[in-house]
Scaffold this motif. Structure first.
Motif, PDB file in Angstrom:
ATOM      1  N   LEU A  86     -30.401  17.521  62.108  1.00  0.00           N
ATOM      2  CA  LEU A  86     -29.763  17.989  63.351  1.00  0.00           C
ATOM      3  C   LEU A  86     -30.066  19.457  63.620  1.00  0.00           C
ATOM      4  CD1 LEU A  86     -26.271  16.215  63.052  1.00  0.00           C
ATOM      5  CD2 LEU A  86     -28.189  15.611  64.564  1.00  0.00           C
ATOM      6  N   VAL A  87     -30.021  20.272  62.566  1.00  0.00           N
ATOM      7  CA  VAL A  87     -30.320  21.709  62.738  1.00  0.00           C
ATOM      8  C   VAL A  87     -31.759  21.902  63.208  1.00  0.00           C
ATOM      9  CG1 VAL A  87     -30.603  23.893  61.504  1.00  0.00           C
ATOM     10  CG2 VAL A  87     -28.585  22.493  61.093  1.00  0.00           C
ATOM     11  N   ALA A  88     -32.686  21.158  62.611  1.00  0.00           N
ATOM     12  CA  ALA A  88     -34.089  21.262  63.022  1.00  0.00           C
ATOM     13  C   ALA A  88     -34.298  20.711  64.424  1.00  0.00           C
ATOM     14  CB  ALA A  88     -34.973  20.519  62.016  1.00  0.00           C
ATOM     15  N   TRP A  89     -33.609  19.601  64.737  1.00  0.00           N
ATOM     16  CA  TRP A  89     -33.733  18.992  66.072  1.00  0.00           C
ATOM     17  C   TRP A  89     -33.209  19.944  67.142  1.00  0.00           C
ATOM     18  CZ3 TRP A  89     -29.764  17.472  69.479  1.00  0.00           C
ATOM     19  CH2 TRP A  89     -30.186  16.732  70.586  1.00  0.00           C
ATOM     20  N   ALA A  90     -32.134  20.684  66.856  1.00  0.00           N
ATOM     21  CA  ALA A  90     -31.570  21.636  67.819  1.00  0.00           C
ATOM     22  C   ALA A  90     -32.386  22.927  67.891  1.00  0.00           C
ATOM     23  CB  ALA A  90     -30.122  21.961  67.439  1.00  0.00           C
ATOM     24  N   GLU A  91     -33.376  23.050  67.000  1.00  0.00           N
ATOM     25  CA  GLU A  91     -34.260  24.225  66.965  1.00  0.00           C
ATOM     26  C   GLU A  91     -33.455  25.513  66.806  1.00  0.00           C
ATOM     27  OE1 GLU A  91     -37.037  24.267  70.148  1.00  0.00           O
ATOM     28  OE2 GLU A  91     -37.944  22.346  69.595  1.00  0.00           O
ATOM     29  N   VAL A  92     -32.435  25.436  65.960  1.00  0.00           N
ATOM     30  CA  VAL A  92     -31.682  26.650  65.607  1.00  0.00           C
ATOM     31  C   VAL A  92     -32.633  27.644  64.930  1.00  0.00           C
ATOM     32  CG1 VAL A  92     -29.783  27.553  64.222  1.00  0.00           C
ATOM     33  CG2 VAL A  92     -29.546  25.334  65.364  1.00  0.00           C
ATOM     34  N   VAL A  93     -33.566  27.097  64.150  1.00  0.00           N
ATOM     35  CA  VAL A  93     -34.611  27.897  63.512  1.00  0.00           C
ATOM     36  C   VAL A  93     -35.948  27.463  64.099  1.00  0.00           C
ATOM     37  CG1 VAL A  93     -35.688  28.508  61.302  1.00  0.00           C
ATOM     38  CG2 VAL A  93     -33.229  27.990  61.405  1.00  0.00           C
ATOM     39  N   ASN A  94     -36.866  28.396  64.203  1.00  0.00           N
ATOM     40  CA  ASN A  94     -38.195  28.095  64.731  1.00  0.00           C
ATOM     41  C   ASN A  94     -38.781  26.880  64.010  1.00  0.00           C
ATOM     42  OD1 ASN A  94     -40.942  28.030  65.412  1.00  0.00           O
ATOM     43  ND2 ASN A  94     -41.021  30.262  65.643  1.00  0.00           N
ATOM     44  N   PRO A  95     -39.195  25.827  64.747  1.00  0.00           N
ATOM     45  CA  PRO A  95     -39.735  24.616  64.111  1.00  0.00           C
ATOM     46  C   PRO A  95     -40.934  24.902  63.206  1.00  0.00           C
ATOM     47  CG  PRO A  95     -39.284  24.222  66.429  1.00  0.00           C
ATOM     48  CD  PRO A  95     -39.098  25.691  66.218  1.00  0.00           C
ATOM     49  N   ALA A  96     -41.617  26.019  63.446  1.00  0.00           N
ATOM     50  CA  ALA A  96     -42.760  26.350  62.575  1.00  0.00           C
ATOM     51  C   ALA A  96     -42.293  26.710  61.166  1.00  0.00           C
ATOM     52  CB  ALA A  96     -43.541  27.522  63.177  1.00  0.00           C
ATOM     53  N   TYR A  97     -41.020  27.120  61.052  1.00  0.00           N
ATOM     54  CA  TYR A  97     -40.486  27.511  59.740  1.00  0.00           C
ATOM     55  C   TYR A  97     -39.544  26.456  59.152  1.00  0.00           C
ATOM     56  CZ  TYR A  97     -42.149  32.043  61.363  1.00  0.00           C
ATOM     57  OH  TYR A  97     -42.936  33.047  61.841  1.00  0.00           O
ATOM     58  N   LEU A  98     -38.957  25.637  60.003  1.00  0.00           N
ATOM     59  CA  LEU A  98     -38.042  24.598  59.515  1.00  0.00           C
ATOM     60  C   LEU A  98     -38.368  23.271  60.194  1.00  0.00           C
ATOM     61  CD1 LEU A  98     -35.608  23.865  57.749  1.00  0.00           C
ATOM     62  CD2 LEU A  98     -34.134  24.352  59.732  1.00  0.00           C
ATOM     63  N   PRO A  99     -39.251  22.459  59.590  1.00  0.00           N
ATOM     64  CA  PRO A  99     -39.549  21.137  60.157  1.00  0.00           C
ATOM     65  C   PRO A  99     -38.361  20.207  59.959  1.00  0.00           C
ATOM     66  CG  PRO A  99     -40.609  21.394  58.039  1.00  0.00           C
ATOM     67  CD  PRO A  99     -39.974  22.730  58.352  1.00  0.00           C
ATOM     68  N   ARG A 100     -38.370  19.099  60.672  1.00  0.00           N
ATOM     69  CA  ARG A 100     -37.292  18.118  60.525  1.00  0.00           C
ATOM     70  C   ARG A 100     -37.358  17.480  59.134  1.00  0.00           C
ATOM     71  NH1 ARG A 100     -36.797  14.822  66.262  1.00  0.00           N
ATOM     72  NH2 ARG A 100     -36.623  16.657  67.615  1.00  0.00           N
ATOM     73  N   PHE A 101     -36.200  16.957  58.719  1.00  0.00           N
ATOM     74  CA  PHE A 101     -36.157  16.284  57.418  1.00  0.00           C
ATOM     75  C   PHE A 101     -37.049  15.056  57.419  1.00  0.00           C
ATOM     76  CE2 PHE A 101     -34.431  13.002  54.654  1.00  0.00           C
ATOM     77  CZ  PHE A 101     -34.445  13.659  53.431  1.00  0.00           C
TER      78      PHE A 101
END
Length: 292
Positions: free
Chosen positions: A57-72
């Motif tokens: 959910l955190v990755a999907w909401a792009e709370v962090v840049n997707p380049a640094y935090l991919p989805r689980f």
């Protein structure tokens, strides 16, 4: 947990099974936690599922840049891909070999040194200050010395991996030897038991729970330091591969290997607990756990 905390020696909670299973177990029972509150496997699975869902959910909401935090889900798919790569298994094998060698050297050296020093009061008093000086030094602080002496090699990594686990086991052995009942020891002497017989029948049964506790703590710390040494020194292994993916940059690959290190830690904990139960099957603390 900070790395410095894990490598600076046993803390107040690092106690032998006989101590750990007493008040703590009764307090847990009063709070209604533990096996009676639900199956450990079920609770563990729910915890992992909650962690994965939160990550997604955190990755999907792009709370962090997707380049640094991919989805689980992306990371899990990458992990499956990694499992089919020969380089992954080669790196995993290097990490396990370094960990096992470092842990074995640390345990053997600590048991021998701890038994000798613990059984001779003069040696124990003479080495007390030195031990208290050396024990808090974090292993990462000796990385430059290890590289200077052994170069960028597995031997340098072993120096780092052995250092902190050695103190974990060594201190536990000293506690165990110091906990020997003087009445039992005197009784053994009165029956004519020699030094080796007293060591086998009196000292070892008392010290063994402490040794196993030190081994369990040292095994996890050795794994942390193995990964750290590979990251910093560049020895072949999972740590080095993580650094390669960091430089690429390849975030899914990096997080996939971080998950592998977590799974390795979990496996090490399960194996050491199994060893503890097998070796100490006669000990009251382990027998109570089995009954609970």
């Amino acid at each position: 947990m900070q790395l410095a905390d894990t490598v600076s020696g046993p803390g107040p909670g690092d106690v032998a099974p006989g101590v750990r299973s007493g008040a703590g177990a009764r307090a847990g029972a009063r709070r209604g936690v533990g096996p009676r509150a639900g199956g450990p496997a079920v609770l563990g699975t729910l915890g992992v599922a909650g962690f994965a869902l939160t990550w997604e959910l955190v990755a999907w909401a792009e709370v962090v840049n997707p380049a640094y935090l991919p989805r689980f889900s992306t990371t899990a798919a990458r992990l499956v891909t990694e499992l089919g790569e020969p380089r992954f298994w080669s790196a995993l094998g290097d990490t396990v070999v370094t960990w096992a060698l470092g842990l074995g050297i640390a345990v053997v050296a600590a048991v021998v040194a701890g038994a000798v020093i613990g059984l001779v009061p003069f040696l124990r008093r003479a080495t007390h200050s030195t031990v208290e000086f050396l024990r808090p030094i974090p292993s990462v602080a000796i990385i430059p010395l290890a590289v200077l002496v052994a170069g960028l090699s597995r031997e340098a990594a072993l120096v780092i991996v052995v250092y902190a686990p050695f103190w974990q086991v060594f201190i536990q052995v000293l506690y165990g030897v110091g906990d020997v009942d003087t009445v039992a020891d005197d009784t053994a002497r009165s029956f004519g038991l020699g030094r080796l017989q007293r060591l086998r029948h009196v000292v070892l049964p008392t010290a063994l729970p402490y040794v196993i506790t030190g081994f369990r703590l040292a095994a996890s710390i050795a794994l942390v330091l193995t990964i750290t040494a590979e990251l910093v020194i560049g020895n072949p292994g999972i740590g080095r591969q993580i650094d390669v993916y960091r430089s690429a940059p390849d975030a899914p690959g990096l997080y996939a290997l971080v998950l592998v290190t977590g799974l390795l830690g979990l496996l090490v904990n399960l194996v050491t607990r199994l060893v503890e139960r097998r070796v100490l099957h006669w000990h009251p603390s382990v027998r109570r756990e089995g009954v609970a």
